[in-house]
Design an enzyme around this catalytic site. Sequence first.
Site, PDB file in Angstrom:
ATOM      1  N   GLY A  10       0.837  -1.206   0.000  1.00 13.78           N
ATOM      2  CA  GLY A  10       0.000   0.000   0.000  1.00 13.78           C
ATOM      3  C   GLY A  10       0.869   1.252   0.000  1.00 13.78           C
ATOM      4  O   GLY A  10       2.098   1.172  -0.078  1.00 13.78           O
ATOM      5  N   ILE A  12       1.471   3.673   2.456  1.00 16.09           N
ATOM      6  CA  ILE A  12       2.404   3.816   3.587  1.00 16.09           C
ATOM      7  C   ILE A  12       3.303   2.586   3.682  1.00 16.09           C
ATOM      8  O   ILE A  12       4.513   2.687   3.890  1.00 16.09           O
ATOM      9  CB  ILE A  12       1.641   4.039   4.913  1.00 16.09           C
ATOM     10  CG1 ILE A  12       0.798   5.315   4.838  1.00 16.09           C
ATOM     11  CG2 ILE A  12       2.612   4.105   6.095  1.00 16.09           C
ATOM     12  CD1 ILE A  12      -0.060   5.595   6.073  1.00 16.09           C
ATOM     13  N   GLY A  36      -3.756  -1.520  -2.449  1.00 19.47           N
ATOM     14  CA  GLY A  36      -2.321  -1.434  -2.732  1.00 19.47           C
ATOM     15  C   GLY A  36      -2.067  -1.968  -4.133  1.00 19.47           C
ATOM     16  O   GLY A  36      -2.988  -2.412  -4.813  1.00 19.47           O
ATOM     17  N   LEU A  76      -0.653  -2.776   8.917  1.00 14.77           N
ATOM     18  CA  LEU A  76      -1.221  -1.611   8.229  1.00 14.77           C
ATOM     19  C   LEU A  76      -2.443  -1.979   7.394  1.00 14.77           C
ATOM     20  O   LEU A  76      -3.208  -1.094   7.002  1.00 14.77           O
ATOM     21  CB  LEU A  76      -0.179  -0.997   7.281  1.00 14.77           C
ATOM     22  CG  LEU A  76       1.162  -0.553   7.863  1.00 14.77           C
ATOM     23  CD1 LEU A  76       2.067  -0.055   6.736  1.00 14.77           C
ATOM     24  CD2 LEU A  76       0.971   0.542   8.886  1.00 14.77           C
ATOM     25  N   ALA A 122      -1.664  -0.064  13.137  1.00 12.90           N
ATOM     26  CA  ALA A 122      -1.971   1.256  12.589  1.00 12.90           C
ATOM     27  C   ALA A 122      -3.435   1.567  12.857  1.00 12.90           C
ATOM     28  O   ALA A 122      -4.320   0.800  12.511  1.00 12.90           O
ATOM     29  CB  ALA A 122      -1.702   1.279  11.094  1.00 12.90           C
ATOM     30  N   TYR A 154     -16.073   3.035  10.193  1.00 12.09           N
ATOM     31  CA  TYR A 154     -14.622   2.938  10.015  1.00 12.09           C
ATOM     32  C   TYR A 154     -13.925   3.333  11.319  1.00 12.09           C
ATOM     33  O   TYR A 154     -13.055   2.613  11.821  1.00 12.09           O
ATOM     34  CB  TYR A 154     -14.189   3.846   8.865  1.00 12.09           C
ATOM     35  CG  TYR A 154     -12.707   3.922   8.699  1.00 12.09           C
ATOM     36  CD1 TYR A 154     -11.967   2.789   8.393  1.00 12.09           C
ATOM     37  CD2 TYR A 154     -12.028   5.130   8.857  1.00 12.09           C
ATOM     38  CE1 TYR A 154     -10.603   2.851   8.247  1.00 12.09           C
ATOM     39  CE2 TYR A 154     -10.660   5.203   8.709  1.00 12.09           C
ATOM     40  CZ  TYR A 154      -9.942   4.065   8.404  1.00 12.09           C
ATOM     41  OH  TYR A 154      -8.580   4.136   8.270  1.00 12.09           O
TER      42      TYR A 154
END
Length: 346
Positions: A10, A12, A36, A76, A122, A154
């Site tokens: 992805g 990050i 990603g 992540l 994350a 979310y």
Amino acid sequence: MKVLITGGAGFIGSHLAERLVERGDEVVALDDLSSGSAENVAHLEAHPGFALVIGSAADASVVETLVERCDTVIHLAAAVGVRLILERPVYAIENNLFATAVVLDAAAKARKAGDTKLVLIASTSEVYGKGSSPPFREDDDLTLGPTRNSRWAYACSKAMDEWLGLAYYREHGVPTIIARFFNTVGPRQTGRYGMVLPNFTQQALDGDPITVFGTGDQSRCFCHVRDVVEAVVRLIATPRAVGEVFNIGSDREISMRGLAELVRDTVSSRSPIKLVPYDEAYADGFEDMLRRVPDTSKLERYIAFRPMTTLEEIVADVIADRRGRMSMGDAEDQFTPSIPPLPARS
Ligand code: UDP
């Protein structure tokens, strides 16, 4: 170190993988390539210290095998981006909850077998929800909106991820660090899931109207992905960070109207700035956050971290990256998430 990065292909994740591989770590990136892409890590593929595994972080059999082989897990993998959350709420909620549970369970099994893994989870500034008095501190209350609005799902799923991480630490001794990322931007970020800076940049480069939602008075703080990666690298090297929650971001605040002007002027674009009402931009009932500013004093205290990249440098970097991609014929596509089904739960 041997590091498993879920979501490693992805935006990050690919920058983090690059940084760790460059300093000599062994990195396995696990990614389902939903948001990603293999291109994000194509430049690392030839490196002996890097491997990409295509699969879901919610797939227990894959995750257990990979966790066994590493000493640190940076989790992540998540469904991110306001548009994706609003249009695919089932995927977003299930993926975010199951994947974190699978990762932590694998780390707990390893620990039981005498092999402790450090886990960094994350999270996101979304968890502060509608909190109206920024800067937000890690111990502030979380103020979420009603369940009929998917946006809060979310925030809630990521808050549950945090609770689960801290619970695995307390109950099963899994050393866990929670990182709440604020708006993170930089090269390779796609605008496909609604993120503002790649969208503004593409619009300015194309000479299209720059679409500022709402009044444009709402503000955000943008941090360069390189700085965010530095904070993550320092956190995983800091034993007293275990069991703690950290904001990661910049505290330089800018309104969306101000950002649109900055992008337009940096590109020297003639794009007009167009205000778009929220109900045209998003599904009905959308609620935006007016301000979102982190209190970063805890991060400074623990790892002496301050972001190094100014907003002007960030915007210039994103524009240069986008220009480079456009010259290679890469057109930024519309919102078309290719979401693979979740593996069956056992
Ligand atoms: N936004 C905007 N135009 C766009 C995309 C987003 O004005 O084309 C606004 C959005 O409504 C929000 C801000 O920019 O107020 C940041 O949006 P983003 O989705 O990047 O991040 P988040 O809302 O999660 O901070």
